[in-house]
Design an enzyme around this catalytic site. Sequence first.
Site, mmCIF file in Angstrom:
data_model
loop_
_atom_site.group_PDB
_atom_site.id
_atom_site.type_symbol
_atom_site.label_atom_id
_atom_site.label_comp_id
_atom_site.label_asym_id
_atom_site.label_seq_id
_atom_site.Cartn_x
_atom_site.Cartn_y
_atom_site.Cartn_z
ATOM 1 N N ARG A 129 -36.438 29.654 -52.551
ATOM 2 C CA ARG A 129 -35.024 29.835 -52.901
ATOM 3 C C ARG A 129 -34.592 28.911 -54.044
ATOM 4 O O ARG A 129 -33.745 29.257 -54.856
ATOM 5 C CB ARG A 129 -34.165 29.597 -51.652
ATOM 6 C CG ARG A 129 -32.651 29.790 -51.869
ATOM 7 C CD ARG A 129 -31.922 29.764 -50.540
ATOM 8 N NE ARG A 129 -30.472 29.680 -50.648
ATOM 9 C CZ ARG A 129 -29.654 30.733 -50.719
ATOM 10 N NH1 ARG A 129 -30.149 31.936 -50.698
ATOM 11 N NH2 ARG A 129 -28.347 30.580 -50.784
ATOM 12 N N ILE A 146 -25.206 33.909 -55.026
ATOM 13 C CA ILE A 146 -26.418 34.193 -54.254
ATOM 14 C C ILE A 146 -25.980 34.064 -52.797
ATOM 15 O O ILE A 146 -25.282 33.107 -52.434
ATOM 16 C CB ILE A 146 -27.560 33.203 -54.608
ATOM 17 C CG1 ILE A 146 -28.801 33.428 -53.741
ATOM 18 C CG2 ILE A 146 -27.134 31.749 -54.511
ATOM 19 C CD1 ILE A 146 -30.019 32.571 -54.188
ATOM 20 N N SER A 147 -26.374 35.031 -51.957
ATOM 21 C CA SER A 147 -25.893 35.034 -50.573
ATOM 22 C C SER A 147 -26.445 33.852 -49.783
ATOM 23 O O SER A 147 -27.490 33.297 -50.110
ATOM 24 C CB SER A 147 -26.305 36.328 -49.862
ATOM 25 O OG SER A 147 -25.881 37.449 -50.577
ATOM 26 N N GLN A 148 -25.720 33.542 -48.710
ATOM 27 C CA GLN A 148 -26.153 32.532 -47.736
ATOM 28 C C GLN A 148 -27.488 32.986 -47.123
ATOM 29 O O GLN A 148 -27.646 34.165 -46.794
ATOM 30 C CB GLN A 148 -25.054 32.500 -46.678
ATOM 31 C CG GLN A 148 -25.287 31.658 -45.490
ATOM 32 C CD GLN A 148 -24.152 31.872 -44.475
ATOM 33 O OE1 GLN A 148 -23.134 32.496 -44.777
ATOM 34 N NE2 GLN A 148 -24.352 31.349 -43.290
ATOM 35 N N PRO A 149 -28.461 32.092 -46.965
ATOM 36 C CA PRO A 149 -29.762 32.504 -46.436
ATOM 37 C C PRO A 149 -29.687 33.252 -45.095
ATOM 38 O O PRO A 149 -30.381 34.249 -44.899
ATOM 39 C CB PRO A 149 -30.528 31.194 -46.275
ATOM 40 C CG PRO A 149 -29.863 30.233 -47.186
ATOM 41 C CD PRO A 149 -28.436 30.671 -47.345
#
Length: 215
Positions: free
Chosen positions: A37, A63-66
């Site tokens: 990431r 970028i989305s939250q994992p």
Amino acid sequence: MSRADAAALRAAHVSRCIAGRGIRDPRVLHAMSTVPRERFVPDVSLDTAYADCPLPIACDQTISQPYIVAWMTEALALKPEHRVLEIGTGSGYQAAVLAMLVDAVYTVEYHAALSKQAEELLKDLGFTNVRFRVGDGSLGWEAEAPFDGICVTAAAPEVPPSLVRQLRDGGRLVIPTGGRFIQDLVLIEKRGNDLVRTTLGGCRFVPLRGKEGWR
Ligand code: SAH
């Protein structure tokens, strides 16, 4: 920090924030433990890259939250032979996670600059099964349909009919729908002429633009 430090941080993150919050699919956990990431957010510290939150990327996007990436990916119930469509390439992180699990990923992004950057990064990371396109993803990618899974990483007021049409019988579509600022993550399963709709929970995404998104 070295590559080994990043791998250790990633393993701890997956155990705490992904497995620890209920993601069970071993293939999803493996993909989340493998995709670096930190390469998708090169301007922040390693600790920030592995914080369980969305982060800003270029063109005013995120970028989305994992955890959300893992949640959406698990909901698609992917198999190695599947072909998947992603709407909203952004940094390319979700596309990379998907690419670890399936035969081919088709990803559409509105901003040419983001698409180009993601394409270069995924190539550099050794991915060969992702195809990129710049355009209005609310209309899907007709020429490559049907898809076994569709992952929409921007929020729409309603489920775009074009995307439902491009889903294979037996396929799954995950999409945040609702208001511009807060939404429900919705899973659509296509079973013959029936669409089974399940609300998975609350979420927050940037808006899907375009003809079947927010105009
Ligand atoms: N999946 C991304 C997160 C994307 S944020 C990641 O892993 O980093 C949502 C993305 O959707 C943004 O990059 C935004 O530009 C894009 N987007 C918004 N509307 C779109 C549309 N109609 N077609 C394609 N991309 C769109």
